[in-house]
Design a protein around this motif. Structure first.
Motif: not given
Length: 408
Positions: A230-233, A360-363, A366-371, A384-386
């Protein structure tokens, strides 16, 4: 006693964050976050991911000396061997890791230093886990207080001398020094002998530890890796400074959530491990909700109302955009702690398969929601994704443990 230790840790962490924010700014905070995520992953790998297992099995077998010797000696040997192997690999890959993690090869020396210190850091964490399992709270608290104070002194001195490089150097060095003080406090304890720490390998005990190893490694990799991605994104989509704002919000969360998560590790996990029946488990879970729920809610409301003061005290005026991230982050923190009260049952009862699947599923979620949210709502979308991720995670935990929670 845990509260005393945590209070001192919060104070020293606050001073550390303030010093870092003043000297290195938002972009420096983002870079420090990258290194801390990496160290979290490698520290767990270096210990074989067995520390929670050590807490559980020492708590469970502390009155069975024959089994306890097997638990301690195999745990110590696993930690010693893996930390040396992982440390050697880190040193070999120092240049590559510097470029990948800190975006510049000039920091390769940090990874060499960390590779050397990993052994001492891992052994120290093993000893602390044994103290935790024995519920030796006085010694455990003293060592944690010393750790906090040394971390603060290391960081301030090195940051003042070398700026951002000093901050990064402090992160990879200070924890390994603590083993000196830990050994002083435990050297007279009955289990701190060769008889307990270096007997023969035992397949059954290694198998027991394997369950915890898988769970801890998955947890240690997924959470920091998620933050890293997320930080790199955010760095790529916006800037290092914007990523620093997001990281700063995480720092604020970490400070007040420490008051709750430290109790989970020190009291709640050993307590759950001791309970053998569903009725006792249900009572402990509900008791924890009754204590933590109101306190957490009041804490979060107070922090939201005082967010202007929190940011100005913790950081500098250059961090003002962080104020826009509070509401969603605090909501996410509420559901995070509420879900962890149930998730710790999986750790205490060695429910490795479901634990690994949910982690694994919720990690990934979270990445998908953040994008998705960042592309639609900007930097605020990351928090918001968090919130959405942990809201779903909480209700998933309720469903998984419905038989314990709702059946008479």
């Amino acid at each position: 006693m845990t509260g005393i230790s945590t209070l001192i840790k919060v104070i020293t962490s606050y001073v550390t964050v303030k010093v870092l924010a003043t000297i290195v700014g938002p972009s420096g905070i983002a870079l420090i976050g990258q290194l801390q995520n990496f160290i979290t992953v490698l520290t767990t790998l270096g210990a074989g991911g067995i520390n929670n297992g050590v807490v559980k099995y020492v708590s469970e077998y502390k009155d069975n000396q024959v089994m306890l010797k097997k638990i301690l000696s195999n745990g110590f040997k696993i930690t010693a061997c893996l930390s040396l192997i992982v440390g050697f690999i880190i040193i070999l890959l120092s240049g590559f890791l510097s470029k990948s993690i800190l975006l510049d090869k000039q920091y390769s020396y940090l990874f060499v230093i960390f590779g050397i210190s990993l052994f001492f850091l891992s052994i120290n964490n093993f000893f602390l886990s044994v103290l935790n399992g024995y519920q030796e709270f006085r010694r455990f608290v003293i060592v944690n207080i010393i750790t906090s104070i040394i971390g603060l002194i290391f960081t301030i001195i090195l940051v003042l001398l070398f700026n951002i490089k000093g901050a990064l150097l402090a992160i990879v060095t200070y924890q390994s020094v603590i083993i000196i003080f830990t050994v002083i406090y435990i050297k007279k304890l009955r289990w701190f002998t060769k008889l307990y720490l270096w007997s023969s390998w035992n397949k059954d005990v290694i198998k027991k530890y394997t369950y915890y190893s898988f769970m801890a490694i998955v947890s240690a990799v997924t959470v920091p890796l998620t933050q890293f991605i997320i930080r790199r994104f955010l760095i790529h989509e916006y800037s290092m400074t914007d990523a620093g704002y997001w990281e700063s919000m995480n720092k604020i969360s970490g400070l007040y959530l420490m008051l709750f998560t430290s109790t989970f590790s020190v009291y709640y996990l050993p307590k759950l491990s001791e309970i053998k029946d569903h009725a006792g488990l249900k009572n402990e879970i509900l008791k924890t909700y009754k204590i933590f729920g109101p306190v957490l809610l009041i804490t979060l409301i107070a922090i939201f109302l005082l967010k202007e003061l929190v940011v100005s005290v913790l950081f500098t005026s250059s961090f003002d955009p962080v104020k826009n991230l509070f509401s969603w982050q605090l909501l996410g923190d509420f559901f995070k702690i509420m879900s962890w009260i149930l998730a710790f049952v999986m750790v205490a009862k060695s429910m490795s398969k479901i634990y690994i699947i949910t982690e694994i599923s919720f990690s990934v979620l979270q990445i998908i929601l953040t994008y998705f949210f960042v592309n639609h709502y900007g930097l605020t979308g990351a928090v918001q994704a968090y919130f959405v991720n942990y809201f779903i995670y909480f209700w998933t935990m309720v469903v998984l443990f419905k038989n314990i929670l709702f059946k008479k």
